[in-house]
Motif scaffolding. Structure first.
Motif, PDB file in Angstrom:
ATOM      1  N   GLY A 107       1.418  -4.572  -3.825  1.00 16.55           N
ATOM      2  CA  GLY A 107       2.267  -3.425  -3.557  1.00 16.55           C
ATOM      3  C   GLY A 107       1.569  -2.371  -2.722  1.00 16.55           C
ATOM      4  N   PHE A 108       2.256  -1.281  -2.465  1.00 19.47           N
ATOM      5  CA  PHE A 108       1.713  -0.148  -1.711  1.00 19.47           C
ATOM      6  C   PHE A 108       0.895   0.739  -2.656  1.00 19.47           C
ATOM      7  CE2 PHE A 108       5.169  -1.598   0.844  1.00 19.47           C
ATOM      8  CZ  PHE A 108       4.875  -1.256   2.158  1.00 19.47           C
ATOM      9  N   ILE A 109      -0.324   1.057  -2.264  1.00 15.31           N
ATOM     10  CA  ILE A 109      -1.159   1.972  -3.059  1.00 15.31           C
ATOM     11  C   ILE A 109      -0.807   3.384  -2.601  1.00 15.31           C
ATOM     12  CG2 ILE A 109      -3.477   2.531  -3.838  1.00 15.31           C
ATOM     13  CD1 ILE A 109      -2.563  -0.331  -4.436  1.00 15.31           C
ATOM     14  N   SER A 134       6.737  -0.623  -4.567  1.00 18.11           N
ATOM     15  CA  SER A 134       7.203  -1.696  -3.684  1.00 18.11           C
ATOM     16  C   SER A 134       7.461  -1.187  -2.273  1.00 18.11           C
ATOM     17  CB  SER A 134       8.486  -2.313  -4.253  1.00 18.11           C
ATOM     18  OG  SER A 134       9.487  -1.314  -4.413  1.00 18.11           O
ATOM     19  N   GLU A 135       7.442   0.150  -2.077  1.00 14.39           N
ATOM     20  CA  GLU A 135       7.627   0.766  -0.768  1.00 14.39           C
ATOM     21  C   GLU A 135       6.582   1.851  -0.553  1.00 14.39           C
ATOM     22  OE1 GLU A 135      12.540   0.422  -0.541  1.00 14.39           O
ATOM     23  OE2 GLU A 135      11.553   2.368  -0.798  1.00 14.39           O
ATOM     24  N   HIS A 136       6.398   2.215   0.711  1.00 11.56           N
ATOM     25  CA  HIS A 136       5.514   3.328   1.054  1.00 11.56           C
ATOM     26  C   HIS A 136       6.121   4.623   0.524  1.00 11.56           C
ATOM     27  CE1 HIS A 136       3.214   6.198   3.483  1.00 11.56           C
ATOM     28  NE2 HIS A 136       2.374   5.221   3.768  1.00 11.56           N
ATOM     29  N   ARG A 137       5.276   5.547   0.101  1.00 11.81           N
ATOM     30  CA  ARG A 137       5.760   6.793  -0.497  1.00 11.81           C
ATOM     31  C   ARG A 137       6.546   7.649   0.499  1.00 11.81           C
ATOM     32  NH1 ARG A 137       2.280  11.096   0.881  1.00 11.81           N
ATOM     33  NH2 ARG A 137       0.369  10.402   1.922  1.00 11.81           N
ATOM     34  N   ASN A 138       6.276   7.479   1.810  1.00 11.38           N
ATOM     35  CA  ASN A 138       6.926   8.313   2.818  1.00 11.38           C
ATOM     36  C   ASN A 138       8.188   7.698   3.412  1.00 11.38           C
ATOM     37  OD1 ASN A 138       4.959  10.217   2.492  1.00 11.38           O
ATOM     38  ND2 ASN A 138       3.742   9.578   4.249  1.00 11.38           N
ATOM     39  N   GLY A 139       8.491   6.466   3.083  1.00 12.63           N
ATOM     40  CA  GLY A 139       9.665   5.842   3.685  1.00 12.63           C
ATOM     41  C   GLY A 139       9.891   4.439   3.153  1.00 12.63           C
ATOM     42  N   SER A 140      10.806   3.732   3.793  1.00 13.56           N
ATOM     43  CA  SER A 140      11.155   2.377   3.344  1.00 13.56           C
ATOM     44  C   SER A 140      11.139   1.410   4.516  1.00 13.56           C
ATOM     45  CB  SER A 140      12.540   2.390   2.680  1.00 13.56           C
ATOM     46  OG  SER A 140      13.507   2.967   3.545  1.00 13.56           O
ATOM     47  N   TRP A 141      10.074   1.496   5.355  1.00 20.91           N
ATOM     48  CA  TRP A 141       9.982   0.632   6.528  1.00 20.91           C
ATOM     49  C   TRP A 141       9.757  -0.819   6.124  1.00 20.91           C
ATOM     50  CZ3 TRP A 141       6.541   4.842   5.881  1.00 20.91           C
ATOM     51  CH2 TRP A 141       6.971   6.027   6.485  1.00 20.91           C
ATOM     52  N   TRP A 142       8.940  -1.007   5.072  1.00 17.25           N
ATOM     53  CA  TRP A 142       8.696  -2.345   4.534  1.00 17.25           C
ATOM     54  C   TRP A 142       8.989  -2.315   3.041  1.00 17.25           C
ATOM     55  CZ3 TRP A 142       4.523  -0.019   7.274  1.00 17.25           C
ATOM     56  CH2 TRP A 142       4.373  -0.484   8.596  1.00 17.25           C
ATOM     57  N   ARG A 143       9.177  -3.497   2.512  1.00 15.68           N
ATOM     58  CA  ARG A 143       9.381  -3.628   1.073  1.00 15.68           C
ATOM     59  C   ARG A 143       8.680  -4.892   0.588  1.00 15.68           C
ATOM     60  NH1 ARG A 143      12.238  -1.628  -3.063  1.00 15.68           N
ATOM     61  NH2 ARG A 143      12.887  -3.052  -4.713  1.00 15.68           N
ATOM     62  N   ILE A 144       7.976  -4.772  -0.514  1.00 14.98           N
ATOM     63  CA  ILE A 144       7.299  -5.918  -1.126  1.00 14.98           C
ATOM     64  C   ILE A 144       8.041  -6.227  -2.428  1.00 14.98           C
ATOM     65  CG2 ILE A 144       5.106  -6.823  -2.007  1.00 14.98           C
ATOM     66  CD1 ILE A 144       3.678  -4.787  -0.247  1.00 14.98           C
ATOM     67  N   PRO A 145       8.956  -7.166  -2.426  1.00 17.38           N
ATOM     68  CA  PRO A 145       9.815  -7.418  -3.589  1.00 17.38           C
ATOM     69  C   PRO A 145       9.050  -7.773  -4.860  1.00 17.38           C
ATOM     70  CG  PRO A 145      10.638  -8.562  -1.642  1.00 17.38           C
ATOM     71  CD  PRO A 145       9.284  -8.050  -1.295  1.00 17.38           C
ATOM     72  N   GLU A 146       7.916  -8.459  -4.704  1.00 14.60           N
ATOM     73  CA  GLU A 146       7.170  -8.908  -5.893  1.00 14.60           C
ATOM     74  C   GLU A 146       6.309  -7.806  -6.509  1.00 14.60           C
ATOM     75  OE1 GLU A 146       4.895 -10.290  -2.170  1.00 14.60           O
ATOM     76  OE2 GLU A 146       6.966 -10.053  -2.853  1.00 14.60           O
ATOM     77  N   ALA A 147       6.210  -6.669  -5.849  1.00 19.94           N
ATOM     78  CA  ALA A 147       5.399  -5.561  -6.371  1.00 19.94           C
ATOM     79  C   ALA A 147       6.055  -4.917  -7.581  1.00 19.94           C
ATOM     80  CB  ALA A 147       5.173  -4.522  -5.281  1.00 19.94           C
ATOM     81  N   LYS A 148       5.238  -4.497  -8.556  1.00 21.49           N
ATOM     82  CA  LYS A 148       5.733  -3.819  -9.742  1.00 21.49           C
ATOM     83  C   LYS A 148       5.471  -2.320  -9.609  1.00 21.49           C
ATOM     84  CE  LYS A 148       4.915  -7.791 -12.776  1.00 21.49           C
ATOM     85  NZ  LYS A 148       4.215  -8.304 -13.970  1.00 21.49           N
ATOM     86  N   ASN A 149       6.531  -1.541  -9.762  1.00 22.84           N
ATOM     87  CA  ASN A 149       6.376  -0.082  -9.706  1.00 22.84           C
ATOM     88  C   ASN A 149       5.700   0.375 -10.994  1.00 22.84           C
ATOM     89  OD1 ASN A 149       7.843   0.012  -7.232  1.00 22.84           O
ATOM     90  ND2 ASN A 149       9.747  -0.162  -8.410  1.00 22.84           N
ATOM     91  N   SER A 150       4.423   0.731 -10.907  1.00 28.26           N
ATOM     92  CA  SER A 150       3.649   0.964 -12.130  1.00 28.26           C
ATOM     93  C   SER A 150       2.433   1.842 -11.872  1.00 28.26           C
ATOM     94  CB  SER A 150       3.180  -0.384 -12.719  1.00 28.26           C
ATOM     95  OG  SER A 150       2.401  -1.083 -11.760  1.00 28.26           O
ATOM     96  N   ILE A 151       1.822   2.249 -12.970  1.00 27.38           N
ATOM     97  CA  ILE A 151       0.531   2.927 -12.956  1.00 27.38           C
ATOM     98  C   ILE A 151      -0.516   1.892 -13.339  1.00 27.38           C
ATOM     99  CG2 ILE A 151      -0.882   4.778 -13.921  1.00 27.38           C
ATOM    100  CD1 ILE A 151       1.524   5.798 -12.367  1.00 27.38           C
ATOM    101  N   VAL A 152      -1.603   1.805 -12.569  1.00 29.30           N
ATOM    102  CA  VAL A 152      -2.676   0.856 -12.870  1.00 29.30           C
ATOM    103  C   VAL A 152      -3.957   1.639 -13.144  1.00 29.30           C
ATOM    104  CG1 VAL A 152      -4.000  -1.121 -12.077  1.00 29.30           C
ATOM    105  CG2 VAL A 152      -1.602  -0.895 -11.404  1.00 29.30           C
TER     106      VAL A 152
END
Length: 466
Positions: free
Chosen positions: A421-423, A441-459
């Protein structure tokens, strides 16, 4: 031409800027002779109102009132120098008490701490710790039902025990870092709460944890919450476009805000009041940072500049960096004199406040995208304050830890941490034992790309030392 606009009060009178949350007031002090004259009149008036048969009572009454007046006069006559000395002695006593509570107490502990605080204020405190980091332990994943969208920003309490996170769906969550659990949450746009926000872009917590501030897309106001209860306190109005960056000056309630409207503003949260505006960027501001000094640093996105705003001097320093035509998306201080920057050209740059060009630059710090051949964007930077350790995150899910060389003239890669995902956000805990990442799953500033398999989470990444 001045780049600063002050808050103007009624009648066209310019208000004095607040210092540490208090406006300057001018009091006319009475001379000693006038005070004695006032005391004599005070005594004389009392004499006239007492009968001659109560002379003993009168004398006692006059003596008590005169002593009270003299005590009040002595208190008023404390000079600024005497007050400073008294406060300094009090501060030293507090430090001694704190140091005595530790397991190992040395006679030089107080002097060492004062020396470190002085060097930190001057921007010359540097602890060499990066070489002790050799990797990381098992990753800890924090997820909750409120964060349905990508994590855009995170911030830590001063002691590192409480974490706050914001998401593109407008949700706000408070976490316990030690227990790794959710403490409280506010739903976003889909929720029914009145404080629901469309998409959180940035946040900051005051040093004492009293105020948590939020900037969100779709609302130009700064939302102020209680850091403890997450109760909504007030909206600060003034920006003409959404707020893109927020930071508190250390140990104060002075807030600096940056916006897509190209301005930076100063606020005093003790009075929930606007103080002044600063202009100069030619494009929307993308990030802001500050430490103890009365100054802030901002990145100007596509205007290609970084600016240090000297609030007291009413001036600014302009740094032109990165490749022409690229956006500078993030800027982060490591001490009062040095800072890092990153953007969509993939460069990781190290700067000194006294030089207009980078001290060191790592081109394509996160490599190139195999699909389009473009450099991997640097989307987040974290620094361990007053040390030589820095971390950078990119849109390919890779976090890199770096060691700063002598005088910040070089950067050496320590190791990598690979996520999916996007850091979008990074921060070290104050003790340097953990690195916390906000992943989406997206960049914080926009939605130019999307990584469907990324989990929106805190690591949470526990770091290993030698």
């Amino acid at each position: 031409m001045s780049f600063f606009i002050r808050n103007v009060g009624r009648g066209g009178e310019t208000q004095k800027r607040k210092l540490n949350g208090h406006r300057g007031k001018i009091f006319k002090s009475q001379s000693t002779s006038k005070r004695l004259k006032k005391a004599n009149k005070f005594v004389h008036d009392d004499n006239e109102s007492i009968a001659s048969t109560d002379e003993e009572f009168a004398e006692e009454n006059l003596r008590n009132k005169t002593e009270k007046f003299e005590t009040e006069t002595d208190e008023e006559e404390e000079t600024a120098q005497e007050k400073s000395l008294r406060l300094a002695k009090k501060y030293l006593q507090e430090i001694e008490e704190e140091e005595k509570d530790r397991a190992e107490f040395e006679e030089s502990a107080v002097a060492q701490r004062l020396r470190e605080e002085y060097l930190e204020q001057k921007g010359r405190l540097r602890k060499t710790v990066a070489s002790n980091y050799i990797g990381h332990n098992k990753l800890i994943l924090l997820r909750c039902k409120e964060h349905k969208g990508p994590i855009t920003c995170i911030c830590l309490s001063n002691d590192g025990s409480i974490l706050y996170s914001g998401s593109k769906d407008g949700s706000l969550v408070k976490w316990s870092v030690k227990e790794k659990i959710k403490l409280k949450a506010i739903r976003g746009k889909r929720g029914k709460t009145k404080d629901g926000m469309k998409s959180i872009r940035c946040m900051a917590i005051s040093t004492d944890g009293k105020f948590l501030v939020i900037g969100a897309i779709g609302c130009n106001d700064i939302k102020v919450f209680s850091g403890d209860t997450l109760d909504h306190i007030k909206n600060l109005q003034g920006h003409r476009k959404f707020v893109s960056g927020l930071i508190f000056r250390k140990d104060t309630h002075t807030l600096y805000s940056a916006s897509e409207d190209r301005s930076m503003k100063v606020w005093n949260l003790d009075d929930m009041a606007y103080v002044e505006s600063l202009f100069g960027h030619q494009s929307g501001i993308t990030f802001i940072d500050a430490l103890s000094r009365e100054r802030a640093i901002t990145s100007g996105g596509y205007d290609g500049t970084i600016r240090i705003w000297k609030i007291v001097e009413e001036s600014q320093l302009i740094f032109n960096g990165h490749n022409l035509g690229n956006s500078i998306d993030v800027v982060k201080l490591i001490n009062e004199e040095n800072f890092f920057s990153g953007g969509d050209d993939g460069q990781l740059c190290v700067w000194g406040c006294l030089k207009k060009k980078p001290l060191c630059s790592v081109p394509e710090a996160h490599g190139r995208d195999e699909t389009n051949g473009q450099p991997m964007w640097i989307s987040s930077i974290a620094t361990l304050l007053n040390t030589d350790l820095v971390a950078s995150g990119s849109r390919n899910g890779v976090i890199k830890l770096w060691q700063c060389g002598q005088d910040f003239r070089s950067l050496n890669l320590l190791f990598e941490i690979k996520l999916t995902g996007f850091i979008n956000a990074l921060t070290f805990t104050p003790d340097g034992n953990q690195l916390i990442a906000g992943v989406g799953s997206e960049h914080r500033n926009g939605s130019w790309w999307r990584i469907p398999e990324a989990k929106n989470s805190i690591v949470i990444i526990p770091l290993k030392h030698k």
